[in-house]
Enzyme design. Sequence first.
Site, PDB file in Angstrom:
ATOM      1  CG  ASN A  32      -2.000   1.096   1.077  1.00  0.00           C
ATOM      2  OD1 ASN A  32      -2.178   1.931   1.955  1.00  0.00           O
ATOM      3  ND2 ASN A  32      -2.698   1.115  -0.026  1.00  0.00           N
ATOM      4  CG  HIS A  37       5.886   3.007   1.673  1.00  0.00           C
ATOM      5  ND1 HIS A  37       4.523   3.151   1.703  1.00  0.00           N
ATOM      6  CD2 HIS A  37       6.203   2.208   2.712  1.00  0.00           C
ATOM      7  CE1 HIS A  37       4.027   2.469   2.709  1.00  0.00           C
ATOM      8  NE2 HIS A  37       5.021   1.878   3.342  1.00  0.00           N
TER       9      HIS A  37
END
Length: 282
Positions: A32, A37
């Site tokens: 996800n 990230h």
Amino acid sequence: MQIYTKPEELRRLRHELTLAGKTLAVVPTMGNLHDGHLSLIEKAQSLADLVICTIFVNPSQFGPEEDLDAYPRTPDADLTALRRYHVDGVFTPGVEGMYPPGDETRVTVPALSERHCGAVRPGHFTGVATVVCKFLNMIQADFAVFGEKDFQQLAIIKRMVTDLFIPTEIHGAPTLRADDGLALSSRNAYLTGDERQRAPDLYRQLVLARDRILQGERDFEGLELSAQDALVRSGWRPDYFSVCSQQTLQPASATDTDLVILAAARLGQARLIDNLTLNLKG
Ligand code: PAF
């Protein structure tokens, strides 16, 4: 981008890179993927010749009442994002691959895990330390990058790597925030429209507490209580709001200079965590 599912494939990759004199960095994730990230990936790319990500929603770090089943899974979008970011490989093991029949060894970092998220989510950090230890052993990367948003998790991983002589250098990457201060997190997906408007409250309370300490306030307990009261008044259910030593994660004393304010609170279905560090030297 190579997709790896088996430890043997990772071992072959490591062998080839060693022969070629190249370095490898890993960014462990539960998928996800969001911009937070992607900033970890950029950091990894600045450290090593090749970067691989892991995508694995690790069951052993979720309690029986927690959101393992509901945890957002977006494998196609994740692979697209990783390709766009020129990640070299992704490791996507299955649960049986990480926890084969007969598996029973667990890694525990007791003192750093006892408070904060560790107290509210019993067993959570044993699950995290165990899966990260498995990844680091399988991948044998030169570097691994984790978000500083999960400050306690990062401290536990650094301790584990030191204690177990794991030859991977651990790096933290700064928390990425939306314009209004909300830390990016997969769990922000649980916020309704109205809750999303109120979600930066947690960061605002951290900034308020940090500023008061920088102005000379040393009644940390008083600060913690007033932040929790303010959150409760605006509809949050705080788990903790704690001024701590960065090294031990124990409550800060008046003589500690490297501090971190750790906070976790629930808003509707979402449980959000955040932190701010501050240094009182000089
Ligand atoms: O921070 C996370 O996403 C997870 O805790 C990690 C480090 C990937 C382990 O499952």
